[in-house]
Design an enzyme around this catalytic site. Structure first.
Site, PDB file in Angstrom:
ATOM      1  N   TYR A   7      -8.550  15.297  -7.993  1.00 52.44           N
ATOM      2  CA  TYR A   7      -8.421  13.992  -7.324  1.00 52.44           C
ATOM      3  C   TYR A   7      -7.405  13.118  -8.062  1.00 52.44           C
ATOM      4  O   TYR A   7      -6.488  12.556  -7.466  1.00 52.44           O
ATOM      5  CB  TYR A   7      -9.797  13.326  -7.285  1.00 52.44           C
ATOM      6  CG  TYR A   7      -9.827  11.918  -6.751  1.00 52.44           C
ATOM      7  CD1 TYR A   7      -9.880  11.675  -5.380  1.00 52.44           C
ATOM      8  CD2 TYR A   7      -9.849  10.820  -7.612  1.00 52.44           C
ATOM      9  CE1 TYR A   7      -9.936  10.377  -4.893  1.00 52.44           C
ATOM     10  CE2 TYR A   7      -9.906   9.531  -7.136  1.00 52.44           C
ATOM     11  CZ  TYR A   7      -9.953   9.308  -5.776  1.00 52.44           C
ATOM     12  OH  TYR A   7     -10.008   8.022  -5.301  1.00 52.44           O
ATOM     13  N   LYS A  50      -3.711  11.772  -6.750  1.00 56.65           N
ATOM     14  CA  LYS A  50      -3.332  10.349  -6.745  1.00 56.65           C
ATOM     15  C   LYS A  50      -2.061  10.133  -7.583  1.00 56.65           C
ATOM     16  O   LYS A  50      -1.174   9.366  -7.191  1.00 56.65           O
ATOM     17  CB  LYS A  50      -4.480   9.496  -7.297  1.00 56.65           C
ATOM     18  CG  LYS A  50      -5.701   9.423  -6.370  1.00 56.65           C
ATOM     19  CD  LYS A  50      -5.407   8.627  -5.111  1.00 56.65           C
ATOM     20  CE  LYS A  50      -6.666   8.365  -4.291  1.00 56.65           C
ATOM     21  NZ  LYS A  50      -6.356   7.664  -3.009  1.00 56.65           N
ATOM     22  N   SER A  78      -5.853   5.290  -8.116  1.00 60.65           N
ATOM     23  CA  SER A  78      -7.120   5.244  -8.849  1.00 60.65           C
ATOM     24  C   SER A  78      -6.859   5.327 -10.345  1.00 60.65           C
ATOM     25  O   SER A  78      -5.870   5.927 -10.785  1.00 60.65           O
ATOM     26  CB  SER A  78      -7.984   6.426  -8.413  1.00 60.65           C
ATOM     27  OG  SER A  78      -9.035   6.651  -9.331  1.00 60.65           O
TER      28      SER A  78
END
Lengths: 326, 326
Positions: free
Chosen positions: B150, B154, B126
């Site tokens: 998050y 990633k 992402s």
């Protein structure tokens, strides 16, 4: 103040303990307790006055071991424990266990304490988080693209340190150490070992192998500067770091030829003649992926300082060895 | 060819399965088997002819579950499974379990097979691996400095993917997806959910809340482009990637005001009037740390392509919804 040092038996850890014991205080607070941990029981800090020193040997990859070290809520934690690049490359599982799982256990053990516990955690990362192709001078916004498992593990630890700091679980500072020259003692399994060897062995009257080309350029600092970085990271104001908690430390960018020439100037032709060129394709290949030069603007802005020149680094080593010889 | 898809019940996963079933082959080889996995049993691929489809529900953070999925040595693996940014921020442990431990189990399960097994692994990363302050157009050599757990998870997965690929355990490609617009269905827990909401809800005759300022600029792509990225990543020649296995995907850099104006041009004033400005300080704060624009030179060089303009993205969504309504 209670201080925990993971990796206290290593060269830098040992010197850090000596420095803390000599200073007796840090950030204006007296040091009451030093908890020293390593895979073998650390010997540093013998004969210290007025500081309680506890020594532990254990496996940093063991969760319960790490939790027990953090049980008494140290105010300041130095995490220097790691296996070196060559060993992490040769033993994939061991590298991840020691260099990554150890950090995770430490962060989780800190987080597991009740609210209000927010220790400063100084973590020694490495310029091995970077990998070729590079900028000419690697800036503070250059990508982490490690070319070794060791560099990968350090990069992941940096990301974890930043996230745990951002969430308020710890007050972390990561310092990316240059290659440390001159390491005393014997060669180790790090592919960078020769950078110290070509100074240390000739000064001790022994031949040293130079496995790479003359024009190999690298980023270096002395053991004393490395300890200085740790001390500064322990006391600095971290409020300006934001989410970028790891900093490339200042150093000297110098070629192997310049190192040997400086050795000649400081110690003479006969000493420098002990450096023997024996090219090693494996080491050349590893070193080709290493950083050559940096612009450590952010570390400088936050007050980190390093050695003035390489002659000074050699003289420090000569003085250290003379002091040991008594 | 045997293909495993982790996260096959999600929006992109479902579309990917539809595409694979429709094509019946990939990289010139017929698809014999599709193993579909998610936290709920995937429904995609109903009525497929000539392809054996197996559906599994389970916990990707469970090591044995992941090992069982890789038991039959899929030739190609798509790893799309993740919990979204808002949920990973709210539930720290769950985020690391699903978004990081899941990847580690997958990489270890692949590595555990005997020599000669080297599947292509396409991992959806992402643009959340980046965090402010940014370059004007974020280049392929800009640092990963995530501002969410998050994004941290990633970024760590990207580092692991690169290291396992470098060591020859897997043939990995990470694709950093832009925010996907227009997502069909209902709002989700991602802080980016409104980017789809302000197009999707008005087109369905419903009001949509715009929680940020008009001049918020962001990097977006359509669901169809996202599937195109996955298909290309599965078939591309990875030999030129070197150790940098993750690529920022191409997209459109567009402001919220431009999105609404394009909606007006495509669907009329009455539809655009459904967008209601209701500032939300929390979402504004999160979005302020997001990337605004990229120079995805490397992905372009490796053959990835995206949508031509935002009107095209809106028209794709209208056509998709019309097809569903049948």
């Amino acid at each position: 103040m209670r201080i925990l040092i993971l990796g206290a038996a290593g060269m830098v850890g040992h010197r850090l303990v000596d420095r803390l014991v000599a200073d007796g205080q840090i950030a204006g607070r007296p040091i009451a307790t030093l908890d020293l941990f390593d895979v073998v029981e650390p010997t540093a800090g013998q004969g210290a006055q007025g500081i309680a020193i506890h020594r532990y040997a254990g496996d940093i990859a063991d969760e319960a071991t790490v939790a027990s070290l953090v049980k008494d809520k140290p105010d300041l934690i130095f995490h220097l424990a790691a296996i070196v690049s060559g060993e992490a490359e040769a033993d994939f599982d061991k590298g991840y266990r020691i260099n990554l799982d150890g950090m995770k256990h430490l962060l989780e053990a800190i987080r597991a304490h009740d609210g209000g516990y927010l220790p400063r955690l100084v973590f020694t990362s490495s310029i091995a988080v970077f990998g070729a192709p590079f900028e000419d001078k690697i800036s503070d916004t250059f990508l982490m693209a490690p070319l070794t498992s060791y560099g990968t593990q350090k990069a992941i630890c940096e990301l974890l340190l930043a996230d745990y700091s951002r969430k308020g679980f710890v007050d972390g500072v990561g310092i990316r150490l240059p290659t440390i020259v001159v390491r005393p003692g014997k060669p180790n399994k790090a592919a960078s070992s020769f950078f110290s060897g070509i100074i240390r062995e000739p000064l001790a009257g022994q031949d040293a192998i130079l496995p790479v080309d003359d024009d190999v350029r690298h980023w270096m600092t002395s053991p004393a500067s490395a300890v200085g970085f740790l001390m500064h990271a322990a006391q600095m104001d971290t409020s300006g770091l934001g989410a970028r908690r790891s900093l490339t430390m200042p150093g000297l960018s110098i070629t192997v030829a310049e190192m040997v020439e400086t050795l000649r100037q400081v110690a003479g032709d006969d000493v420098a003649a002990h450096v023997k060129k024996v090219p090693d394709a494996t080491i050349q290949g590893i070193v080709a992926g290493w950083a050559r030069d940096f612009d450590p603007a952010r570390a400088t802005e936050f007050g980190f300082t390093a050695d003035a020149d390489f002659a000074d680094i050699i003289r420090q080593h000569i003085a250290d060895e003379a002091a040991k010889a008594g």
